[in-house]
Design a protein around this motif. Structure first.
Motif, PDB file in Angstrom:
ATOM      1  N   GLN A   3       7.058 -17.010  -0.972  1.00  0.00           N
ATOM      2  CA  GLN A   3       6.665 -15.615  -0.789  1.00  0.00           C
ATOM      3  C   GLN A   3       7.034 -14.811  -2.041  1.00  0.00           C
ATOM      4  O   GLN A   3       8.160 -14.900  -2.518  1.00  0.00           O
ATOM      5  CB  GLN A   3       7.410 -15.012   0.419  1.00  0.00           C
ATOM      6  CG  GLN A   3       7.009 -15.571   1.762  1.00  0.00           C
ATOM      7  CD  GLN A   3       5.672 -15.024   2.244  1.00  0.00           C
ATOM      8  OE1 GLN A   3       5.192 -14.021   1.743  1.00  0.00           O
ATOM      9  NE2 GLN A   3       5.070 -15.707   3.191  1.00  0.00           N
ATOM     10  N   LEU A   9      -0.023  -0.850  -8.741  1.00  0.00           N
ATOM     11  CA  LEU A   9      -0.112   0.596  -8.987  1.00  0.00           C
ATOM     12  C   LEU A   9      -1.572   0.951  -9.248  1.00  0.00           C
ATOM     13  O   LEU A   9      -2.181   0.427 -10.179  1.00  0.00           O
ATOM     14  CB  LEU A   9       0.753   0.987 -10.189  1.00  0.00           C
ATOM     15  CG  LEU A   9       2.252   0.703 -10.004  1.00  0.00           C
ATOM     16  CD1 LEU A   9       3.019   1.073 -11.252  1.00  0.00           C
ATOM     17  CD2 LEU A   9       2.797   1.441  -8.788  1.00  0.00           C
ATOM     18  N   ALA A  44       1.056   3.333  -4.737  1.00  0.00           N
ATOM     19  CA  ALA A  44       1.922   2.182  -4.999  1.00  0.00           C
ATOM     20  C   ALA A  44       1.809   1.277  -3.782  1.00  0.00           C
ATOM     21  O   ALA A  44       2.195   1.653  -2.681  1.00  0.00           O
ATOM     22  CB  ALA A  44       3.361   2.635  -5.212  1.00  0.00           C
ATOM     23  N   ILE A  45       1.241   0.085  -3.983  1.00  0.00           N
ATOM     24  CA  ILE A  45       1.022  -0.833  -2.867  1.00  0.00           C
ATOM     25  C   ILE A  45       1.880  -2.072  -3.083  1.00  0.00           C
ATOM     26  O   ILE A  45       1.862  -2.670  -4.169  1.00  0.00           O
ATOM     27  CB  ILE A  45      -0.472  -1.238  -2.778  1.00  0.00           C
ATOM     28  CG1 ILE A  45      -1.350   0.003  -2.677  1.00  0.00           C
ATOM     29  CG2 ILE A  45      -0.712  -2.147  -1.578  1.00  0.00           C
ATOM     30  CD1 ILE A  45      -2.845  -0.289  -2.773  1.00  0.00           C
ATOM     31  N   TYR A  46       2.654  -2.438  -2.075  1.00  0.00           N
ATOM     32  CA  TYR A  46       3.524  -3.622  -2.161  1.00  0.00           C
ATOM     33  C   TYR A  46       2.990  -4.679  -1.207  1.00  0.00           C
ATOM     34  O   TYR A  46       2.855  -4.436  -0.010  1.00  0.00           O
ATOM     35  CB  TYR A  46       4.960  -3.246  -1.823  1.00  0.00           C
ATOM     36  CG  TYR A  46       5.516  -2.259  -2.817  1.00  0.00           C
ATOM     37  CD1 TYR A  46       6.164  -2.697  -3.961  1.00  0.00           C
ATOM     38  CD2 TYR A  46       5.340  -0.892  -2.641  1.00  0.00           C
ATOM     39  CE1 TYR A  46       6.642  -1.806  -4.900  1.00  0.00           C
ATOM     40  CE2 TYR A  46       5.812   0.014  -3.577  1.00  0.00           C
ATOM     41  CZ  TYR A  46       6.458  -0.450  -4.704  1.00  0.00           C
ATOM     42  OH  TYR A  46       6.916   0.441  -5.635  1.00  0.00           O
ATOM     43  N   LEU A  47       2.667  -5.840  -1.777  1.00  0.00           N
ATOM     44  CA  LEU A  47       2.112  -6.941  -0.997  1.00  0.00           C
ATOM     45  C   LEU A  47       3.121  -8.074  -0.954  1.00  0.00           C
ATOM     46  O   LEU A  47       3.713  -8.416  -1.986  1.00  0.00           O
ATOM     47  CB  LEU A  47       0.828  -7.458  -1.650  1.00  0.00           C
ATOM     48  CG  LEU A  47      -0.279  -6.450  -1.925  1.00  0.00           C
ATOM     49  CD1 LEU A  47      -1.309  -7.069  -2.871  1.00  0.00           C
ATOM     50  CD2 LEU A  47      -0.955  -6.047  -0.623  1.00  0.00           C
ATOM     51  N   GLU A  48       3.302  -8.657   0.222  1.00  0.00           N
ATOM     52  CA  GLU A  48       4.098  -9.882   0.318  1.00  0.00           C
ATOM     53  C   GLU A  48       3.097 -11.025   0.420  1.00  0.00           C
ATOM     54  O   GLU A  48       2.391 -11.158   1.422  1.00  0.00           O
ATOM     55  CB  GLU A  48       4.999  -9.824   1.551  1.00  0.00           C
ATOM     56  CG  GLU A  48       6.219 -10.697   1.425  1.00  0.00           C
ATOM     57  CD  GLU A  48       7.182 -10.460   2.574  1.00  0.00           C
ATOM     58  OE1 GLU A  48       7.204 -11.313   3.478  1.00  0.00           O
ATOM     59  OE2 GLU A  48       7.865  -9.434   2.596  1.00  0.00           O
ATOM     60  N   VAL A  49       3.026 -11.814  -0.651  1.00  0.00           N
ATOM     61  CA  VAL A  49       1.970 -12.817  -0.775  1.00  0.00           C
ATOM     62  C   VAL A  49       2.565 -14.219  -0.874  1.00  0.00           C
ATOM     63  O   VAL A  49       3.517 -14.434  -1.625  1.00  0.00           O
ATOM     64  CB  VAL A  49       1.125 -12.563  -2.048  1.00  0.00           C
ATOM     65  CG1 VAL A  49      -0.106 -13.450  -2.071  1.00  0.00           C
ATOM     66  CG2 VAL A  49       0.726 -11.112  -2.159  1.00  0.00           C
ATOM     67  N   ALA A  50       1.990 -15.147  -0.136  1.00  0.00           N
ATOM     68  CA  ALA A  50       2.357 -16.553  -0.297  1.00  0.00           C
ATOM     69  C   ALA A  50       1.551 -17.110  -1.469  1.00  0.00           C
ATOM     70  O   ALA A  50       0.324 -17.022  -1.485  1.00  0.00           O
ATOM     71  CB  ALA A  50       2.049 -17.332   0.979  1.00  0.00           C
ATOM     72  N   ARG A  60      -3.869 -13.391  -7.401  1.00  0.00           N
ATOM     73  CA  ARG A  60      -4.451 -13.112  -6.087  1.00  0.00           C
ATOM     74  C   ARG A  60      -4.526 -11.600  -5.839  1.00  0.00           C
ATOM     75  O   ARG A  60      -5.516 -11.092  -5.306  1.00  0.00           O
ATOM     76  CB  ARG A  60      -3.590 -13.735  -4.980  1.00  0.00           C
ATOM     77  CG  ARG A  60      -3.796 -15.233  -4.822  1.00  0.00           C
ATOM     78  CD  ARG A  60      -2.702 -15.838  -3.969  1.00  0.00           C
ATOM     79  NE  ARG A  60      -2.788 -17.288  -3.989  1.00  0.00           N
ATOM     80  CZ  ARG A  60      -3.033 -18.032  -2.917  1.00  0.00           C
ATOM     81  NH1 ARG A  60      -3.188 -17.472  -1.738  1.00  0.00           N
ATOM     82  NH2 ARG A  60      -3.124 -19.339  -3.004  1.00  0.00           N
ATOM     83  N   GLU A  63      -7.334  -9.929  -7.643  1.00  0.00           N
ATOM     84  CA  GLU A  63      -8.622 -10.132  -6.968  1.00  0.00           C
ATOM     85  C   GLU A  63      -8.763  -9.157  -5.789  1.00  0.00           C
ATOM     86  O   GLU A  63      -9.838  -8.590  -5.566  1.00  0.00           O
ATOM     87  CB  GLU A  63      -8.711 -11.588  -6.491  1.00  0.00           C
ATOM     88  CG  GLU A  63     -10.115 -12.002  -6.086  1.00  0.00           C
ATOM     89  CD  GLU A  63     -10.117 -13.376  -5.401  1.00  0.00           C
ATOM     90  OE1 GLU A  63      -9.498 -14.305  -5.927  1.00  0.00           O
ATOM     91  OE2 GLU A  63     -10.727 -13.477  -4.319  1.00  0.00           O
ATOM     92  N   MET A  64      -7.656  -8.968  -5.042  1.00  0.00           N
ATOM     93  CA  MET A  64      -7.692  -8.005  -3.925  1.00  0.00           C
ATOM     94  C   MET A  64      -7.964  -6.586  -4.421  1.00  0.00           C
ATOM     95  O   MET A  64      -8.644  -5.804  -3.759  1.00  0.00           O
ATOM     96  CB  MET A  64      -6.361  -8.026  -3.167  1.00  0.00           C
ATOM     97  CG  MET A  64      -6.058  -9.360  -2.488  1.00  0.00           C
ATOM     98  SD  MET A  64      -4.391  -9.356  -1.745  1.00  0.00           S
ATOM     99  CE  MET A  64      -3.996 -11.112  -1.843  1.00  0.00           C
ATOM    100  N   LEU A  69      -8.605  -2.893  -2.996  1.00  0.00           N
ATOM    101  CA  LEU A  69      -7.516  -1.918  -3.136  1.00  0.00           C
ATOM    102  C   LEU A  69      -7.825  -0.777  -4.095  1.00  0.00           C
ATOM    103  O   LEU A  69      -7.314   0.324  -3.938  1.00  0.00           O
ATOM    104  CB  LEU A  69      -6.234  -2.642  -3.580  1.00  0.00           C
ATOM    105  CG  LEU A  69      -5.750  -3.753  -2.638  1.00  0.00           C
ATOM    106  CD1 LEU A  69      -4.539  -4.459  -3.208  1.00  0.00           C
ATOM    107  CD2 LEU A  69      -5.427  -3.185  -1.275  1.00  0.00           C
ATOM    108  N   LEU A  88      10.427  -6.018   0.067  1.00  0.00           N
ATOM    109  CA  LEU A  88       9.409  -4.998   0.308  1.00  0.00           C
ATOM    110  C   LEU A  88      10.116  -3.715   0.729  1.00  0.00           C
ATOM    111  O   LEU A  88      11.045  -3.764   1.516  1.00  0.00           O
ATOM    112  CB  LEU A  88       8.533  -5.491   1.463  1.00  0.00           C
ATOM    113  CG  LEU A  88       7.046  -5.265   1.358  1.00  0.00           C
ATOM    114  CD1 LEU A  88       6.485  -6.011   0.180  1.00  0.00           C
ATOM    115  CD2 LEU A  88       6.380  -5.771   2.621  1.00  0.00           C
ATOM    116  N   PRO A  89       9.676  -2.544   0.208  1.00  0.00           N
ATOM    117  CA  PRO A  89      10.362  -1.309   0.587  1.00  0.00           C
ATOM    118  C   PRO A  89      10.186  -1.020   2.082  1.00  0.00           C
ATOM    119  O   PRO A  89       9.243  -1.484   2.683  1.00  0.00           O
ATOM    120  CB  PRO A  89       9.668  -0.248  -0.244  1.00  0.00           C
ATOM    121  CG  PRO A  89       8.360  -0.816  -0.606  1.00  0.00           C
ATOM    122  CD  PRO A  89       8.549  -2.305  -0.683  1.00  0.00           C
TER     123      PRO A  89
END
Lengths: 89, 89
Positions: A3, A9, A44-50, A60, A63-64, A69, A88-89
Motif C-alpha cells: 500500500q 495536487l 489535495a487528494i490522498y489516495l491509498e493505492v496498492a 496509476r 492515469e486516474m 481527478l 492518510l490524513p
C-alpha cells in the motif's frame, strides 16, 4: 503489492479565473492581511493505492488524474508518493 | 520584504467523514480502479505573501489558517514555503 499513499495536487491553470481564490484573498484582506498579493485554490487528494512500487503507485494515480481527478482543460496536476510512514490524513 | 509562495494543505481530520473522498473513491471503483483502498480530499491553497524570510511567511500563513483557512474542529493544516523559483500555479 504494497500500500502506498499518493498525494495528488490539482491546481487551476495559470491565467484562469479562480473565484474561490479571489474570495479567500478578499476575506484575508478584510481581516487585515495586506501582505497577501495573490491566492490560488486547488484540491489535495490522498489516495491509498496498492502497487508494486512507489513509482508504480504514482503512475496509476497519474492515469486516474487524466481520466477523473483533474479537468485537463482548466487544471494541472502534480502527483508524488508520500513517505511510507505518513498515513492518510 | 520579499515575496514568498506558501503552500497550505488543509485536510479532513483522521476519522472524520469525508463525503467528497467517498464520492471520488466510488467513481474510481466504477472506472475499474480496484487498487484504491481509500481516498481523502482536502484543499491546496497557494498564498503569495510578502515577508522577511521563508519562516516568517510560513508563520503568517499558519496564523491565517487558524483564523480563516482551516476549521480547527474538523481540519488539520500543513504549511510549507514553496521553492523560490516555483510561481503560483
Amino acid at each position: 503489492m504494497s500500500q502506498f499513499t499518493v498525494e495528488v495536487l490539482v491546481t487551476p491553470r495559470p491565467g484562469l479565473l479562480d473565484p474561490q481564490g479571489k474570495a479567500i484573498h478578499h476575506a484575508l484582506s478584510s481581516l487585515g492581511y495586506d501582505a497577501v498579493a495573490d491566492v490560488r485554490v486547488g484540491k489535495a487528494i490522498y489516495l491509498e493505492v496498492a502497487a508494486a512500487s512507489p513509482d508504480d503507485a504514482v503512475e496509476r494515480a497519474e492515469e486516474m488524474c487524466r481520466k477523473l481527478l483533474a479537468n485537463p482543460v482548466t487544471e494541472d496536476f502534480h502527483v508524488t508518493a508520500a513517505a511510507a510512514d505518513r498515513a492518510l490524513p
